[in-house]
Enzyme design. Structure first.
Site, short mmCIF file in Angstrom:
data_model
loop_
_atom_site.label_atom_id
_atom_site.label_comp_id
_atom_site.label_asym_id
_atom_site.label_seq_id
_atom_site.Cartn_x
_atom_site.Cartn_y
_atom_site.Cartn_z
N HIS A 1 3.96 54.32 21.67
CA HIS A 1 4.44 54.05 23.04
C HIS A 1 5.97 54.12 23.11
O HIS A 1 6.53 53.91 24.18
CB HIS A 1 3.94 52.67 23.49
CG HIS A 1 4.65 51.52 22.82
ND1 HIS A 1 4.82 51.43 21.46
CD2 HIS A 1 5.25 50.41 23.33
CE1 HIS A 1 5.47 50.31 21.17
NE2 HIS A 1 5.75 49.69 22.28
N ALA B 1 -2.09 45.29 13.16
CA ALA B 1 -2.16 46.15 11.97
C ALA B 1 -0.90 46.01 11.13
O ALA B 1 0.18 45.74 11.68
CB ALA B 1 -2.29 47.60 12.42
N GLU C 1 10.69 53.02 13.06
CA GLU C 1 9.82 52.89 11.87
C GLU C 1 9.17 54.24 11.56
O GLU C 1 9.04 54.64 10.41
CB GLU C 1 8.76 51.81 12.10
CG GLU C 1 9.35 50.39 12.07
CD GLU C 1 8.49 49.34 12.77
OE1 GLU C 1 7.29 49.61 13.03
OE2 GLU C 1 9.00 48.24 13.06
N HIS D 1 11.16 41.62 19.29
CA HIS D 1 12.53 41.13 19.11
C HIS D 1 12.63 40.30 17.82
O HIS D 1 13.62 40.34 17.12
CB HIS D 1 12.97 40.29 20.31
CG HIS D 1 13.06 41.09 21.57
ND1 HIS D 1 14.23 41.25 22.27
CD2 HIS D 1 12.13 41.79 22.27
CE1 HIS D 1 14.02 42.01 23.34
NE2 HIS D 1 12.73 42.34 23.35
N GLN E 1 1.65 47.68 10.26
CA GLN E 1 2.13 48.99 10.71
C GLN E 1 3.01 49.74 9.70
O GLN E 1 2.78 50.92 9.43
CB GLN E 1 2.88 48.84 12.04
CG GLN E 1 3.47 50.15 12.55
CD GLN E 1 3.71 50.13 14.04
OE1 GLN E 1 2.82 49.79 14.80
NE2 GLN E 1 4.90 50.50 14.45
N TRP F 1 11.29 50.78 20.60
CA TRP F 1 12.26 51.26 19.63
C TRP F 1 11.91 50.91 18.19
O TRP F 1 12.16 51.68 17.26
CB TRP F 1 13.69 50.84 19.97
CG TRP F 1 14.66 51.44 18.99
CD1 TRP F 1 15.45 50.78 18.10
CD2 TRP F 1 14.86 52.85 18.74
NE1 TRP F 1 16.15 51.68 17.32
CE2 TRP F 1 15.80 52.96 17.69
CE3 TRP F 1 14.33 54.02 19.30
CZ2 TRP F 1 16.23 54.19 17.20
CZ3 TRP F 1 14.75 55.25 18.81
CH2 TRP F 1 15.69 55.32 17.77
N ALA G 1 9.70 49.71 30.13
CA ALA G 1 10.95 49.26 29.51
C ALA G 1 11.91 50.46 29.34
O ALA G 1 12.06 51.25 30.26
CB ALA G 1 10.67 48.55 28.19
N GLN H 1 11.38 52.83 27.16
CA GLN H 1 10.61 53.75 26.30
C GLN H 1 10.74 55.22 26.69
O GLN H 1 10.64 56.10 25.83
CB GLN H 1 9.14 53.32 26.29
CG GLN H 1 8.94 51.96 25.63
CD GLN H 1 7.71 51.23 26.13
OE1 GLN H 1 6.87 51.80 26.79
NE2 GLN H 1 7.62 49.94 25.81
N SER I 1 8.94 50.69 16.83
CA SER I 1 7.94 51.66 16.36
C SER I 1 8.59 53.02 16.15
O SER I 1 8.34 53.70 15.15
CB SER I 1 6.80 51.78 17.36
OG SER I 1 6.08 50.57 17.39
N ASP J 1 20.01 37.52 20.76
CA ASP J 1 19.36 38.57 21.53
C ASP J 1 20.06 38.79 22.88
O ASP J 1 20.62 37.87 23.47
CB ASP J 1 17.91 38.13 21.79
CG ASP J 1 17.03 39.30 22.16
OD1 ASP J 1 16.30 39.76 21.29
OD2 ASP J 1 17.10 39.75 23.33
N1 UDP Z 1 3.55 45.87 15.09
C1 UDP Z 1 2.79 45.69 13.95
N2 UDP Z 1 1.44 45.74 14.08
C2 UDP Z 1 0.80 45.97 15.25
C3 UDP Z 1 1.60 46.17 16.41
C4 UDP Z 1 2.97 46.12 16.29
O1 UDP Z 1 3.33 45.48 12.85
O2 UDP Z 1 -0.43 46.00 15.27
C5 UDP Z 1 5.02 45.79 14.97
C6 UDP Z 1 5.67 47.15 14.88
O3 UDP Z 1 5.77 47.56 13.53
C7 UDP Z 1 7.03 46.89 15.52
C8 UDP Z 1 6.75 45.80 16.55
O4 UDP Z 1 5.51 45.21 16.16
O5 UDP Z 1 7.94 46.40 14.55
C9 UDP Z 1 6.62 46.32 17.95
O6 UDP Z 1 7.87 46.61 18.47
P1 UDP Z 1 8.13 47.85 19.43
O7 UDP Z 1 9.57 47.86 19.76
O8 UDP Z 1 7.59 49.07 18.81
O9 UDP Z 1 7.24 47.59 20.69
P2 UDP Z 1 6.98 46.32 21.65
O10 UDP Z 1 5.89 45.56 21.03
O11 UDP Z 1 8.27 45.55 21.70
O12 UDP Z 1 6.60 46.97 22.92
#
Ligand code: UDP
Length: 483
Positions: A372, A355, A380, A18, A357, A375, A395, A397, A377, A131
């Site tokens: 997974h 990472a 992105e 978030h 990402q 949203w 959630a 997903q 990910s 939020d």
């Molecule tokens: N993310 C990242 N590195 C990691 C894991 C996650 O940068 O190793 C970032 C990813 O790019 C995204 C966010 O964390 O912006 C994760 O949000 P998402 O909605 O995909 O999943 P959630 O973590 O909320 O289940």
């Protein structure tokens, strides 16, 4: 269009999934002339400081700041340091269930109401983007005649699915929670099960919170969506016709990170040096690497990690695998097969922890994303023009997964059909098959072409004259018009 007079408060829920898009949004609004202030608690402000500094170094004339709100955990009955959902995930206490702690945490956020109201009263912002998990902010903003915008952090598609599930209650008409049905009223034949839809029973504490969230949304000024029109036109139209008339799509938000330092600095500090990561990627042919990551919160059993490890190795593809901190495994890595890293050296890179990402996804060596379907990910991956292996866990997903596999047809499901908490194991064969399927063969090529095209459309949407750029303009004009 000038929006110099605009000052926007951003109030993200305290979880990486978030905070990351909300910070992107604050940066985006700053680049369009607004002054952005992010409201958060002391521990979370530390997470935001570095990326904000990086942004300010790149854009010395733009305005973005943090306002810290106190969140006295212990006084609130929460464990010391419990300011973020990350804490709840890693908190191990045999006397309390993490679901209970999450609910308590959620209720405790209301303790910031008074502080929020005095800040609104003294600063008189143009609006507050809060939020969805802070439904009480609508009332706070209303007191001072300030518009409150809702940010759900998900797509129009998932929001429409939830709406139709609530309206038609198809899950009440099927025999079991795993019986598939079509979501009524929704464009497209979207088939789902009760379990995948993950509908909170209205009588449970979570169900009551969801009701409060919906009510606060209908009293708010509108909704900001991290999506772009061309991605899901039927659902964007449906949403605006039936769910929330006032919605603006302004994404993909991650695309506001244009420089390497910004892409690498999202969320937590990476557990790999970004240059090392880039060098590794540079050594691989274009489109040959599969990036495997399950977001900020996923935690697998050792048994599942082993299946992923073997499946990736057997697929024969290059891979980067992000293994987040696993509460079930402690510090030991018993799950890793003997000699695994030596055997896969050169082909596979394991990142333990966090990472960079977006930096990875945007590299030309990356050819697919195992996700997974959180949203952030998902969008992105879409913005990077990548086909995906979908592995939804909970959630919303499964909705996102249907969008990727059935509507956009850029995703291949690994075989995940149940909520991860039910413990179904995805086998090494399933992992191997899906990874090969997304990279090799004629269908893979078609999927890749579709994904690449979507990536181009995503980028065009945020450029001057693009659909998201224009919708943000419309929103800013409305705000200006209120003055
Ligand atoms: N993310 C990242 N590195 C990691 C894991 C996650 O940068 O190793 C970032 C990813 O790019 C995204 C966010 O964390 O912006 C994760 O949000 P998402 O909605 O995909 O999943 P959630 O973590 O909320 O289940």
């Amino acid at each position: 269009m000038s929006s110099e007079r605009i000052h926007i408060l951003f109030f993200p829920f305290m979880a990486q999934g978030h905070m990351i898009p909300m910070l992107d949004m604050a940066k985006l609004f700053s680049t369009r002339g607004a002054r952005s202030t992010i409201l958060t608690t002391p521990i979370n402000s530390k997470i935001l400081e570095k990326p904000i500094e990086a942004f300010k170094t790149l854009n010395p004339d733009l305005q973005i700041g943090i306002k810290i709100l106190n969140f006295p955990c212990v006084e609130l009955g929460l464990p010391e340091g419990c300011e973020n959902v990350d804490f709840i995930n890693s908190y191990q206490n045999p006397d309390s269930d993490s679901g209970d702690l999450f609910l308590k945490f959620l209720f405790s956020t209301k303790s910031m109401k008074q502080q929020l109201e005095s800040f609104i009263e003294t600063t008189k912002p143009s609006c507050i983007v809060a939020d969805m998990f802070f439904p009480w902010t609508t009332e706070s903003a209303e007191k001072f005649n300030v518009p409150r915008l809702v940010f759900h952090g998900t797509a129009f598609f998932a929001l429409c699915c939830s709406y139709n599930m609530r309206t038609h209650k198809p899950h009440k008409k099927v025999a079991t929670t795993s019986t598939p049905f079509v979501i009524p009223g929704l464009p497209g034949e979207i088939v789902i099960t009760t379990e995948q839809a993950n509908v909170a029973d209205e009588e449970t504490p979570m169900g009551k919170i969801m009701k409060e969230i919906r009510e606060s949304e209908s009293n708010s000024f509108g909704v900001l969506v991290n999506s772009f029109y061309e991605l899901e036109p039927a659902y964007a139209d449906f949403y605006r016709s039936f769910v929330a008339k006032r919605a603006w799509h302004i994404g993909p938000l991650s695309l506001c990170n244009r420089e390497l330092a910004e892409k690498a600095g999202r969320g937590k500090k990476s557990n790999i040096d970004e240059q090392e990561c880039l060098e590794w990627l540079e050594s691989k042919p274009p489109g040959s690497v599969v990036y495997v990551s399950f977001g900020s919160r996923a935690s697998f059993t050792n048994e599942q990690l082993l299946e992923i490890a073997v499946g990736l190795e057997c697929s024969g593809q290059n891979f980067i695998w992000v293994v987040g901190k696993n509460e079930n495994q402690g510090e030991s890595e018993d799950w890793l097969p003997e000699g695994y890293e030596e055997r896969t050296k050169g082909k596979g890179l394991i990142i333990r922890g966090w990472a960079p990402q977006v930096l990875i996804l945007d590299h030309k060596a990356v050819g697919a994303f195992v996700t997974h379907c959180g949203w952030n990910s998902a969008i992105e991956g879409i913005a990077a023009g990548l086909p995906m292996v979908t592995w939804p866990m909970g959630a919303e997903q499964f909705y996102n997964e249907k969008l990727l596999t059935k509507v956009l047809r850029t995703g291949v499901n690994v075989g995940a059909t149940e909520l991860v908490k039910k413990g179904k194991l995805i086998s090494r064969e399933e992992v191997e098959k899906a990874v090969k399927e997304v990279i090799v063969g004629e269908e893979a090529e078609e999927r890749r072409i579709r994904a690449k095209k979507l990536g181009e459309v995503a980028k065009a949407a945020v450029e001057e004259g693009g659909s998201s750029y224009n919708d943000l303009n419309k929103f800013l004009e409305e705000l200006n018009g209120r003055k």
